[in-house]
Design a protein around this motif. Sequence first.
Motif, PDB file in Angstrom:
ATOM      1  N   LEU A   1      27.035  42.622  43.693  1.00  9.84           N
ATOM      2  CA  LEU A   1      27.193  41.649  42.608  1.00  9.84           C
ATOM      3  C   LEU A   1      27.588  40.281  43.147  1.00  9.84           C
TER       4      LEU A   1
ATOM      5  N   LEU B   1      32.015  38.809  36.028  1.00 10.71           N
ATOM      6  CA  LEU B   1      31.404  39.759  36.954  1.00 10.71           C
ATOM      7  C   LEU B   1      32.010  39.613  38.343  1.00 10.71           C
TER       8      LEU B   1
ATOM      9  N   PHE C   1      31.568  42.433  29.091  1.00 12.60           N
ATOM     10  CA  PHE C   1      31.817  41.707  30.342  1.00 12.60           C
ATOM     11  C   PHE C   1      33.309  41.753  30.681  1.00 12.60           C
TER      12      PHE C   1
END
Length: 445
Positions: free
Chosen positions: A220, A185, A137
Amino acid sequence: MELTDLFLAPLYLALFYGLALWVRPQVTNVYTKPYFIPALTLKFVGAIALGLIYQFYYGGGDTFNYYVHTKVISQAFSESPSLGWKLITATDYDPDIARYIARMFWFYAKTEYFVVRIAAFIGLFCFNNYSVMALTFALISFSGIWAMYITFARIYPAAYKELAIAVFFLPSVFFWGSGLMKDSLCMGALGWVFYGFYHLFIERRSVVLSVVMGGLGMYLLVMVKVYILMSFLAPGLLWVFNENNRRIKNATTRMLLKPLFLGIGVVVGVVGATNLTAGDERFDVENIGERTKINQTALYERARDKGSGYNIGTIDGSVGSILRVAPQAVVVSLYRPFLWEARNPVMMLSALEALWFTVVTVRIFVRTGFMRTLRLIASQPLVTLCFIFSIIFAIGVGTNSGNFGTLVRYKIPLMPFYAAGLYVLQAEANKLKRPARARRTALSA
């Protein structure tokens, strides 16, 4: 975190650093290269530190809730790959996976389960190890953050050192924006959206990369935190129109077209943001006032006894009430918590950052003059983008948070932009002073 983390994390770290060293020559130049590995390392440190803080200081939290869900999916894969894949791709109840769904309280939470899907997919390649997922991540986040930095540096290369501080080295940003969380993200996605806007609509180069990565970043953000994209759209389009307007050589034409460009940017941005959230019970424009009231009340009540709650005024569920408290929301998001409001080490870091923002902002306005500073902001499209986005976003998170504990996480997307805007504004203000000093020196001689 488990014993396997001690063995797998170093192994994957070596793999990630090898990948980074292979990519570095393609994405750096002689000025930006020194920041690549240190910035990546800081993201990795932030990812591991966040996990340790949640485990040993908070005793649990969202990052481990995501991990618990991935363990259920990993177990399903071990029993039947088809069932595991169904859990990753399912969008609704399926009798075949009912026994797994019953163990996942976030299955019907759209944004949280989207993060779980990504983490579980990564887990397939690392034995579902928490530390490796967190590091991955961080790597995803870093890719977008680096894209943000090289975009800033391309627009204003004279401040590449200061811009590196703004993008990489703010403690809250690399801590909260690096681990197994939504924020990682979103930070990466926002960086790619910023990169895509500039290279596609202003530079008109790297078109394929801009479309692919900018589009992925927008996707996203829509799936995880659509309000970030909502806050960026109008300022981003204004920025595009401002930059293109500056390239018109004829001064009269440029002056006549600028209001038109600004108007189109505002309209397209507002319409785009409205359509993005149409039907969303949380962010639909028709519901935003009521949802803000609910969020602020719930988060304030949760933190009031701990001393970390804040009250910026009454929000009655109407958009008008949000606008009335907007100035207080901007102040609380950018310049608070004050040092005396910090109740724990994490809040103290945020308080120090807020103090730095306050000192630099006040110093620029005092040294340059209020009206001259405003004219500078308006004359520099990049600075205009940074400040408008920061203010819009500050209003959104300031009115929704209700306590400093959540605010420190919610506000990290604005922090690199606000800090970058301050650095560029400071550099432009210094340019104005140099001719004045030169004239005074010449006259005294």
